[in-house]
Design a protein around this motif. Sequence first.
Motif, PDB file in Angstrom:
ATOM      1  N   ALA A  66       0.847  -1.192   0.000  1.00  0.00           N
ATOM      2  CA  ALA A  66       0.000   0.000   0.000  1.00  0.00           C
ATOM      3  C   ALA A  66       0.884   1.244   0.000  1.00  0.00           C
ATOM      4  CB  ALA A  66      -0.922  -0.001   1.210  1.00  0.00           C
ATOM      5  N   PRO A  67       0.912   1.991  -1.096  1.00  0.00           N
ATOM      6  CA  PRO A  67       1.765   3.184  -1.154  1.00  0.00           C
ATOM      7  C   PRO A  67       1.494   4.186  -0.037  1.00  0.00           C
ATOM      8  CG  PRO A  67       0.917   2.650  -3.326  1.00  0.00           C
ATOM      9  CD  PRO A  67       0.221   1.748  -2.360  1.00  0.00           C
ATOM     10  N   CYS A  68       0.242   4.297   0.408  1.00  0.00           N
ATOM     11  CA  CYS A  68      -0.064   5.228   1.507  1.00  0.00           C
ATOM     12  C   CYS A  68       0.714   4.876   2.764  1.00  0.00           C
ATOM     13  CB  CYS A  68      -1.562   5.235   1.817  1.00  0.00           C
ATOM     14  SG  CYS A  68      -2.526   6.238   0.674  1.00  0.00           S
ATOM     15  N   GLU A  69       0.924   3.597   3.007  1.00  0.00           N
ATOM     16  CA  GLU A  69       1.673   3.190   4.197  1.00  0.00           C
ATOM     17  C   GLU A  69       3.110   3.705   4.137  1.00  0.00           C
ATOM     18  OE1 GLU A  69       0.373   2.026   6.845  1.00  0.00           O
ATOM     19  OE2 GLU A  69      -1.553   1.309   6.097  1.00  0.00           O
ATOM     20  N   LEU A  70       3.700   3.737   2.942  1.00  0.00           N
ATOM     21  CA  LEU A  70       5.056   4.272   2.783  1.00  0.00           C
ATOM     22  C   LEU A  70       5.057   5.775   3.026  1.00  0.00           C
ATOM     23  CD1 LEU A  70       6.163   2.278  -0.384  1.00  0.00           C
ATOM     24  CD2 LEU A  70       6.810   1.847   1.993  1.00  0.00           C
ATOM     25  N   LEU A  71       4.033   6.466   2.547  1.00  0.00           N
ATOM     26  CA  LEU A  71       3.900   7.895   2.778  1.00  0.00           C
ATOM     27  C   LEU A  71       3.760   8.181   4.272  1.00  0.00           C
ATOM     28  CD1 LEU A  71       2.890  10.667   0.915  1.00  0.00           C
ATOM     29  CD2 LEU A  71       1.059  10.242   2.532  1.00  0.00           C
TER      30      LEU A  71
END
Length: 176
Positions: A152-157
């Motif tokens: 999940a890209p949001c988790e990296l953000l």
Amino acid sequence: MGIQSNSERCLVLRQQYSLKMMSLFKEKRRIINVDETWLSETNFSRRKWCAVGSSNSIHKSEISPRIAMLTALDTEGRVYFCLCHANTNTQIMLIFLSRLCRLLDGESWGWRDNTVFLFDGASYHTSPETRKVMGYLDIKVVFSAPYCYDTAPCELLFAHLKNTDLNSQRMPTGKR
């Protein structure tokens, strides 16, 4: 990850999810990952290097009431977010989705043709009310498999955001 995360069911669901996502990327679809996090303090640093003789203590400034950050991050690098002093629930998620779709309509009328939303399995993502509104908004949706936080890209953000001091200049905070 515990034993449950590696159950046969979870492994199969992660494999199916991976195949679906690879197919969407191959079709050059725009993926918009929607997720949320809490901001309950301004400094998320837990460990740091420091000079010999200097203090390694970390200033912690709590935010009360905590802030919910709803975020949409797409494969083209655009980030859409809102901050609110409310628990994330179905109603808050529906307001965010409705306003996000209105914003996307203003950017490009035909965005729905090539866009897929990615959600995790949070109850307010999968509730009957949310699914009904997703249908009304005419958006395509993929739900990630269990224990797929690293996809999940949001988790990296969120990890990047919470790796720093959000208020390093100690500006006063409040509701105004």
